[in-house]
Design a protein around this motif. Sequence first.
Motif, PDB file in Angstrom:
ATOM      1  N   GLN A   1       0.836  -1.209   0.000  1.00 32.79           N
ATOM      2  CA  GLN A   1       0.000   0.000   0.000  1.00 32.79           C
ATOM      3  C   GLN A   1       0.867   1.254   0.000  1.00 32.79           C
ATOM      4  O   GLN A   1       0.544   2.252  -0.651  1.00 32.79           O
ATOM      5  CB  GLN A   1      -0.908  -0.017   1.227  1.00 32.79           C
ATOM      6  N   SER A   2       2.000   1.207   0.697  1.00 34.39           N
ATOM      7  CA  SER A   2       2.925   2.351   0.723  1.00 34.39           C
ATOM      8  C   SER A   2       3.466   2.647  -0.666  1.00 34.39           C
ATOM      9  O   SER A   2       3.528   3.807  -1.094  1.00 34.39           O
ATOM     10  CB  SER A   2       4.086   2.064   1.685  1.00 34.39           C
ATOM     11  N   GLY A   3       3.882   1.595  -1.394  1.00 36.31           N
ATOM     12  CA  GLY A   3       4.392   1.786  -2.747  1.00 36.31           C
ATOM     13  C   GLY A   3       3.322   2.245  -3.713  1.00 36.31           C
ATOM     14  O   GLY A   3       3.582   3.058  -4.612  1.00 36.31           O
ATOM     15  N   ALA A   4       2.098   1.735  -3.542  1.00 38.25           N
ATOM     16  CA  ALA A   4       1.007   2.103  -4.446  1.00 38.25           C
ATOM     17  C   ALA A   4       0.600   3.556  -4.271  1.00 38.25           C
ATOM     18  O   ALA A   4       0.338   4.265  -5.247  1.00 38.25           O
ATOM     19  CB  ALA A   4      -0.196   1.187  -4.208  1.00 38.25           C
ATOM     20  N   GLN A   5       0.546   4.022  -3.017  1.00 42.19           N
ATOM     21  CA  GLN A   5       0.046   5.373  -2.754  1.00 42.19           C
ATOM     22  C   GLN A   5       1.131   6.439  -2.782  1.00 42.19           C
ATOM     23  O   GLN A   5       0.862   7.589  -3.147  1.00 42.19           O
ATOM     24  CB  GLN A   5      -0.666   5.409  -1.404  1.00 42.19           C
ATOM     25  N   TRP A   6       2.361   6.071  -2.411  1.00 41.42           N
ATOM     26  CA  TRP A   6       3.403   7.092  -2.263  1.00 41.42           C
ATOM     27  C   TRP A   6       4.676   6.784  -3.049  1.00 41.42           C
ATOM     28  O   TRP A   6       5.688   7.455  -2.846  1.00 41.42           O
ATOM     29  CB  TRP A   6       3.736   7.267  -0.781  1.00 41.42           C
ATOM     30  N   GLY A   7       4.648   5.809  -3.923  1.00 39.59           N
ATOM     31  CA  GLY A   7       5.838   5.505  -4.704  1.00 39.59           C
ATOM     32  C   GLY A   7       6.991   5.115  -3.797  1.00 39.59           C
ATOM     33  O   GLY A   7       6.856   4.251  -2.929  1.00 39.59           O
ATOM     34  N   TYR A   8       8.130   5.790  -3.963  1.00 39.32           N
ATOM     35  CA  TYR A   8       9.329   5.454  -3.174  1.00 39.32           C
ATOM     36  C   TYR A   8       9.494   6.363  -1.949  1.00 39.32           C
ATOM     37  O   TYR A   8      10.534   6.339  -1.296  1.00 39.32           O
ATOM     38  CB  TYR A   8      10.573   5.577  -4.050  1.00 39.32           C
ATOM     39  N   LYS A   9       8.460   7.148  -1.621  1.00 34.21           N
ATOM     40  CA  LYS A   9       8.611   8.150  -0.558  1.00 34.21           C
ATOM     41  C   LYS A   9       8.624   7.562   0.849  1.00 34.21           C
ATOM     42  O   LYS A   9       8.905   8.275   1.813  1.00 34.21           O
ATOM     43  CB  LYS A   9       7.499   9.199  -0.686  1.00 34.21           C
ATOM     44  N   LEU A  10       8.313   6.279   0.977  1.00 33.75           N
ATOM     45  CA  LEU A  10       8.434   5.617   2.278  1.00 33.75           C
ATOM     46  C   LEU A  10       9.587   4.612   2.304  1.00 33.75           C
ATOM     47  O   LEU A  10       9.749   3.866   3.268  1.00 33.75           O
ATOM     48  CB  LEU A  10       7.118   4.920   2.638  1.00 33.75           C
TER      49      LEU A  10
ATOM     50  N   ALA B   1      11.361  -3.550   1.756  1.00 34.85           N
ATOM     51  CA  ALA B   1      11.759  -2.602   0.717  1.00 34.85           C
ATOM     52  C   ALA B   1      11.491  -3.162  -0.670  1.00 34.85           C
ATOM     53  O   ALA B   1      11.049  -2.437  -1.578  1.00 34.85           O
ATOM     54  CB  ALA B   1      13.243  -2.248   0.877  1.00 34.85           C
ATOM     55  N   ALA B   2      11.722  -4.465  -0.845  1.00 36.10           N
ATOM     56  CA  ALA B   2      11.501  -5.095  -2.151  1.00 36.10           C
ATOM     57  C   ALA B   2      10.041  -5.017  -2.564  1.00 36.10           C
ATOM     58  O   ALA B   2       9.708  -4.728  -3.731  1.00 36.10           O
ATOM     59  CB  ALA B   2      11.960  -6.553  -2.109  1.00 36.10           C
ATOM     60  N   ILE B   3       9.136  -5.267  -1.621  1.00 36.92           N
ATOM     61  CA  ILE B   3       7.703  -5.197  -1.929  1.00 36.92           C
ATOM     62  C   ILE B   3       7.319  -3.775  -2.320  1.00 36.92           C
ATOM     63  O   ILE B   3       6.620  -3.542  -3.316  1.00 36.92           O
ATOM     64  CB  ILE B   3       6.882  -5.667  -0.717  1.00 36.92           C
ATOM     65  N   LEU B   4       7.777  -2.808  -1.520  1.00 42.27           N
ATOM     66  CA  LEU B   4       7.481  -1.406  -1.820  1.00 42.27           C
ATOM     67  C   LEU B   4       8.016  -1.012  -3.193  1.00 42.27           C
ATOM     68  O   LEU B   4       7.319  -0.366  -3.994  1.00 42.27           O
ATOM     69  CB  LEU B   4       8.074  -0.520  -0.717  1.00 42.27           C
ATOM     70  N   ILE B   5       9.259  -1.404  -3.492  1.00 42.93           N
ATOM     71  CA  ILE B   5       9.889  -1.052  -4.768  1.00 42.93           C
ATOM     72  C   ILE B   5       9.133  -1.672  -5.938  1.00 42.93           C
ATOM     73  O   ILE B   5       8.861  -0.998  -6.948  1.00 42.93           O
ATOM     74  CB  ILE B   5      11.363  -1.504  -4.785  1.00 42.93           C
ATOM     75  N   ALA B   6       8.767  -2.947  -5.832  1.00 43.78           N
ATOM     76  CA  ALA B   6       8.076  -3.616  -6.928  1.00 43.78           C
ATOM     77  C   ALA B   6       6.741  -2.957  -7.239  1.00 43.78           C
ATOM     78  O   ALA B   6       6.394  -2.729  -8.413  1.00 43.78           O
ATOM     79  CB  ALA B   6       7.867  -5.091  -6.587  1.00 43.78           C
ATOM     80  N   VAL B   7       5.976  -2.621  -6.198  1.00 45.76           N
ATOM     81  CA  VAL B   7       4.674  -1.984  -6.417  1.00 45.76           C
ATOM     82  C   VAL B   7       4.848  -0.563  -6.929  1.00 45.76           C
ATOM     83  O   VAL B   7       4.153  -0.128  -7.853  1.00 45.76           O
ATOM     84  CB  VAL B   7       3.844  -2.003  -5.117  1.00 45.76           C
ATOM     85  N   ALA B   8       5.794   0.177  -6.342  1.00 40.62           N
ATOM     86  CA  ALA B   8       6.043   1.548  -6.802  1.00 40.62           C
ATOM     87  C   ALA B   8       6.489   1.573  -8.258  1.00 40.62           C
ATOM     88  O   ALA B   8       6.089   2.440  -9.032  1.00 40.62           O
ATOM     89  CB  ALA B   8       7.091   2.214  -5.911  1.00 40.62           C
TER      90      ALA B   8
END
Length: 413
Positions: A40-49, A242-249
Motif C-alpha cells: 500500500q505504501s508503494g502504491a500510494q506514495w511511490g518510493y517516498k516511504l 523494501a523489495a515489496i514497496l519497490i516492486a509496487v512503486a
Amino acid sequence: MDTHGVSTRARLTAFFAVAGPGLVVMLADTDAGSVITAAQSGAQWGYKLLALQLLLIPILYLVQELTLRLGLLTGRGHGELIRQHFGRGWAWLSVSTLLVSCLGALITEMSGIAGVGALYGIPIWISVLATLGFLMTMVISGSYRSVERVAVAIGLFELAFVYVAVVSRPDPSAVLHGLASLPLGDHGYLYLVAANIGAVIMPWMIFYQQSAVVDKGLKPHHLPAARWDTAIGAVVTQAIMAAILIAVAATFGRSGGTYRLDTVQQISHALTPYLGVANGRLMFAMGMLGASLVAAIVVSLTAAWGLGEVTGYKHSLEHHPREAPWFYLVFVAVLVASGLLVSSGVNLVDLSVGVEVMNALLLPVVLGFLYVLARRALPHGNQLRGAYAVMVALTITLTAGLGVWGGLTGLFG
C-alpha cells in the motif's frame, strides 16, 4: 592440515547451533500485514516511504538486541521479568497489549493465507482448516528446535519478493527522488508512516524472541552469535519490505499514477506484471504463504508463552501436552479464534494497515517496559548505562513518538 578451514567451519557450526530465534522472529516480522502495508505504501506514495524502511533496520536491531540480552542473561521470559520487577498488575497490562496485538496479527495471517487460496479458487474455510491442521500438528508433535527449523524453511519463501523487485527494474532517478521526498504534512502519509513503524516493531516480537532464547536453552556465552543472528534477520526482513514497496512503486510509476489497493488479488497483480500471470501468481503465493505461515507460528506461540509467563503455568515446547495443557490450549484457542474471525469477510487491506497502526500506538508501553528492564533486570555490569543508554532512550522515544503521532494524526487529522 588446514587449521584455518577447520576453525572457520567450527565457528560456523557454533553460529548455526545458536542462530534461529532472531531470524525466525524477523521473518515473521514481514508477515501478511507487513506485506500489505509495504504494498500500500508503494502504491500510494511511490518510493517516498523507502527511506523509512532503511532507517528502521538499526532501530529494529537495537530493540531486539535488548530483548535477546534480557533473555540470555536472566534466563527468563519478558512477561516473567515484568511480573518480577513491576508486579502482577503491570504484567497483566503488558500481556493484555500482547494478546490484542497477537489476535490482530493472526487475523491478518489467516486472511493472507485465505487470500492466496482465493487466487486459485480455494474456498476460505478450506484454506483456514488446512492451515489450522498444519500448525497444530507441527507444534503439538514437535520440540522447539524442530518448530524453529520448519519456521525458517517456510519463511525463506519470502525471498521471492526480492526477486520480484529485481525483475521490476525500478527507475534509479525515481528511487532517489522518492528517498529525498518526505511529505510529513500529509495526514495520509503520516498514517502510513505509523503503519510501517508498527509493521516493523511489534509487541509480540519482543515477547517471542526473549521466550525463544530461553526455551532453546541459550546461555550468556551465546550472546555474540545471537546478536549476529538478530542483525542478519533485521537486514533480511527490511530488504523484503523494501523489495515489496519497490516492486509496487515501479509498477504504478510506469503507469503514471498512484493507487489504493483494496484486495490481496490487486496486490498480486501489482507485484507481478512482468512475470506472466501464472508465474507471477505463483511467486506472490510463495512469498505471501511464507510470510503468513511463519508469522502464524510465531504469534500463536508468543500468546501462549506470554500468558504462561504471567500466570505461571508450564509454557515450553519441550513439555508434552499432558504436562503443559494450558500452554497448548491457549496456542490452539488463539488460532481457532482468528480462523473464525477471518470468515467474517472483513476487508483485509484496511484491517492489516489498521493492525499495524494499532501496534504503533502500543509502542510507548512495550518499549517503555523493555527500556526499564534493560536498566534494572540485567546482571550487574551488563545493565544499560552511560551514553548508550541515552542513545537508546532517545531512539525509543523518537520511534514510539513518531508512531503515535502519525497514527493519531492519520486517524483524527
